[in-house]
Design a protein around this motif. Structure first.
Motif, PDB file in Angstrom:
ATOM      1  N   PHE A   1     -29.086  25.622  -7.826  1.00 52.08           N
ATOM      2  CA  PHE A   1     -29.545  24.243  -7.685  1.00 52.08           C
ATOM      3  C   PHE A   1     -29.975  23.968  -6.247  1.00 52.08           C
ATOM      4  CE2 PHE A   1     -28.006  22.588 -11.731  1.00 52.08           C
ATOM      5  CZ  PHE A   1     -27.013  23.499 -12.072  1.00 52.08           C
TER       6      PHE A   1
ATOM      7  N   TYR B   1     -27.136  25.612  -4.021  1.00 48.83           N
ATOM      8  CA  TYR B   1     -25.827  25.848  -4.589  1.00 48.83           C
ATOM      9  C   TYR B   1     -25.954  26.829  -5.741  1.00 48.83           C
ATOM     10  CZ  TYR B   1     -23.908  21.788  -2.101  1.00 48.83           C
ATOM     11  OH  TYR B   1     -23.486  20.905  -1.133  1.00 48.83           O
TER      12      TYR B   1
ATOM     13  N   ASN C   1     -33.337  14.668   4.881  1.00 51.52           N
ATOM     14  CA  ASN C   1     -32.551  15.057   6.055  1.00 51.52           C
ATOM     15  C   ASN C   1     -32.287  16.557   6.024  1.00 51.52           C
ATOM     16  OD1 ASN C   1     -32.172  12.345   6.996  1.00 51.52           O
ATOM     17  ND2 ASN C   1     -30.683  12.090   5.346  1.00 51.52           N
ATOM     18  N   ASN C   2     -31.960  17.041   4.841  1.00 52.55           N
ATOM     19  CA  ASN C   2     -31.716  18.465   4.673  1.00 52.55           C
ATOM     20  C   ASN C   2     -31.876  18.817   3.204  1.00 52.55           C
ATOM     21  OD1 ASN C   2     -29.056  18.423   3.165  1.00 52.55           O
ATOM     22  ND2 ASN C   2     -28.398  17.359   5.017  1.00 52.55           N
TER      23      ASN C   2
ATOM     24  N   LEU D   1     -27.590  25.570   3.781  1.00 54.41           N
ATOM     25  CA  LEU D   1     -28.168  24.259   4.085  1.00 54.41           C
ATOM     26  C   LEU D   1     -29.274  24.462   5.106  1.00 54.41           C
ATOM     27  CD1 LEU D   1     -26.260  20.974   4.899  1.00 54.41           C
ATOM     28  CD2 LEU D   1     -28.078  21.771   6.420  1.00 54.41           C
TER      29      LEU D   1
ATOM     30  N   GLY E   1     -30.526  10.427   1.985  1.00 55.84           N
ATOM     31  CA  GLY E   1     -29.727   9.258   2.358  1.00 55.84           C
ATOM     32  C   GLY E   1     -28.300   9.708   2.536  1.00 55.84           C
ATOM     33  N   ASN E   2     -27.420   9.163   1.750  1.00 58.57           N
ATOM     34  CA  ASN E   2     -26.012   9.498   1.886  1.00 58.57           C
ATOM     35  C   ASN E   2     -25.473  10.412   0.803  1.00 58.57           C
ATOM     36  OD1 ASN E   2     -25.576   8.010   4.223  1.00 58.57           O
ATOM     37  ND2 ASN E   2     -25.398   6.126   3.054  1.00 58.57           N
ATOM     38  N   MET E   3     -26.309  10.777  -0.148  1.00 57.55           N
ATOM     39  CA  MET E   3     -25.749  11.583  -1.227  1.00 57.55           C
ATOM     40  C   MET E   3     -26.781  12.581  -1.750  1.00 57.55           C
ATOM     41  SD  MET E   3     -25.672   8.526  -3.977  1.00 57.55           S
ATOM     42  CE  MET E   3     -27.160   7.709  -4.513  1.00 57.55           C
ATOM     43  N   LEU E   4     -26.283  13.567  -2.480  1.00 60.02           N
ATOM     44  CA  LEU E   4     -27.139  14.587  -3.060  1.00 60.02           C
ATOM     45  C   LEU E   4     -27.379  14.275  -4.527  1.00 60.02           C
ATOM     46  CD1 LEU E   4     -25.534  17.881  -1.711  1.00 60.02           C
ATOM     47  CD2 LEU E   4     -27.540  16.696  -0.849  1.00 60.02           C
ATOM     48  N   THR E   5     -28.605  14.518  -4.974  1.00 59.61           N
ATOM     49  CA  THR E   5     -28.931  14.385  -6.386  1.00 59.61           C
ATOM     50  C   THR E   5     -29.459  15.724  -6.862  1.00 59.61           C
ATOM     51  OG1 THR E   5     -29.514  12.082  -5.983  1.00 59.61           O
ATOM     52  CG2 THR E   5     -30.137  13.013  -8.096  1.00 59.61           C
ATOM     53  N   PHE E   6     -28.969  16.178  -7.999  1.00 61.05           N
ATOM     54  CA  PHE E   6     -29.249  17.523  -8.481  1.00 61.05           C
ATOM     55  C   PHE E   6     -30.286  17.522  -9.588  1.00 61.05           C
ATOM     56  CE2 PHE E   6     -25.888  20.115  -6.543  1.00 61.05           C
ATOM     57  CZ  PHE E   6     -25.103  19.127  -5.985  1.00 61.05           C
TER      58      PHE E   6
ATOM     59  N   ASN F   1     -31.015  15.868   0.436  1.00 60.78           N
ATOM     60  CA  ASN F   1     -30.350  14.684   0.937  1.00 60.78           C
ATOM     61  C   ASN F   1     -31.376  13.792   1.603  1.00 60.78           C
ATOM     62  OD1 ASN F   1     -29.013  13.037   3.075  1.00 60.78           O
ATOM     63  ND2 ASN F   1     -27.214  13.855   2.030  1.00 60.78           N
TER      64      ASN F   1
ATOM     65  N   ARG G   1     -32.022  22.303   7.455  1.00 59.80           N
ATOM     66  CA  ARG G   1     -32.344  20.967   7.928  1.00 59.80           C
ATOM     67  C   ARG G   1     -33.849  20.746   7.906  1.00 59.80           C
ATOM     68  NH1 ARG G   1     -27.421  19.413  11.039  1.00 59.80           N
ATOM     69  NH2 ARG G   1     -26.164  21.284  11.021  1.00 59.80           N
TER      70      ARG G   1
ATOM     71  N   HIS H   1     -21.497  26.064  -2.506  1.00 57.84           N
ATOM     72  CA  HIS H   1     -22.555  25.904  -1.515  1.00 57.84           C
ATOM     73  C   HIS H   1     -22.989  27.260  -0.969  1.00 57.84           C
ATOM     74  CE1 HIS H   1     -24.025  25.124   2.660  1.00 57.84           C
ATOM     75  NE2 HIS H   1     -24.699  24.206   2.005  1.00 57.84           N
TER      76      HIS H   1
ATOM     77  N   GLN I   1     -30.196  21.673   0.355  1.00 61.94           N
ATOM     78  CA  GLN I   1     -29.120  22.641   0.184  1.00 61.94           C
ATOM     79  C   GLN I   1     -29.342  23.450  -1.085  1.00 61.94           C
ATOM     80  OE1 GLN I   1     -25.236  20.804   0.718  1.00 61.94           O
ATOM     81  NE2 GLN I   1     -26.125  19.117   1.894  1.00 61.94           N
TER      82      GLN I   1
END
Lengths: 109, 114
Positions: free
Chosen positions: A88, A35, A30-31, A48, A94-99, A92, A50, A45, A33
């Motif tokens: 980092f 950091y 979805n996007n 971002l 889904g519903n969460m970010l994984t780093f 995204n 998209r 942050h 980001q």
């Protein structure tokens, strides 16, 4: 891996030089980001982008996104010692970010 | 500037003791995340809540970890009993809305279990 994978793991440059960090991922997003994390602090942050955007700017930061290659890059122009930090690129899908593990940037005065 | 507040900043405890970490998200943010950061594993998502309801805690060792949001201004992460391998920095982050919003991180709780 579901994580954004940053490359290189570490980067050392002189103040005033440009720093480029890359990021790859494996799924549709979805996007994405970016950091920054200074030593001993939480993540901040930066920007971002998209999935329908190709480039974005914020001050000395330039982020690109290539969804066909599943990759992104962060360019910091005219780096300063204060840019020394870990960077980092979680994405995204889904519903969460994984780093991922981040890129450790050192800017020498 | 609104920010996420975590307490305590540092905690040293002995193995077997209970540890409680607290997080005050930014007012109006309806999603709260707990992450753990170590040199070896990097940043790991432990759990997250939306509108105070737990949505995912699959990253958390269930036998010893628990996460709750008693109200919209407080999130807690408990470890009981603590073990040396739990030593890490624990971050709370809050987010307004859904996935196109940035996360706002606290400065973390550095936990050392001896």
């Amino acid at each position: 891996s579901q994580q954004g994978e940053e490359d290189p793991q570490a980067l050392s440059i002189q103040e005033g030089e440009n720093a480029t960090m890359n990021c790859s991922y494996k799924t549709s997003i979805n996007n994405l980001q970016w950091y920054r994390q200074n030593s001993g602090r939480g993540l901040v942050h930066l920007i971002l982008i998209r999935s329908n955007e190709r480039e974005k700017h914020s001050g000395r930061l330039r982020v690109t996104l290539d969804t066909s290659k599943k990759s992104s890059s962060l360019l910091i122009t005219a780096s300063r010692a204060a840019d020394t930090a870990s960077y980092f690129c979680p994405y995204n899908a889904g519903n969460m970010l994984t780093f991922g593990g981040g890129t450790r940037l050192m800017v020498k005065p | 500037d609104a920010r996420v507040t975590q307490t305590p900043r540092h905690k040293v405890t002995e193995m077997g003791q209970e540890v409680t970490m607290r997080c005050q998200p930014i007012l109006g943010h309806n999603t709260v995340f707990w992450y753990r950061q170590t040199m070896m594993q990097g940043l790991e998502l432990l759990a997250y809540f939306r509108n105070r309801a737990p949505l995912d805690d699959s990253g958390m060792p269930k036998d010893r970890f628990s996460a709750e949001m008693p109200d919209a201004t407080l999130a807690t992460l408990k470890i009981q009993p603590s073990e040396p391998r739990d030593s890490a920095v624990y971050f709370c982050a809050s987010q307004k809305g859904l996935y196109n919003s940035p996360l706002h991180f606290g400065n973390g709780t550095r936990l050392t279990v001896t």
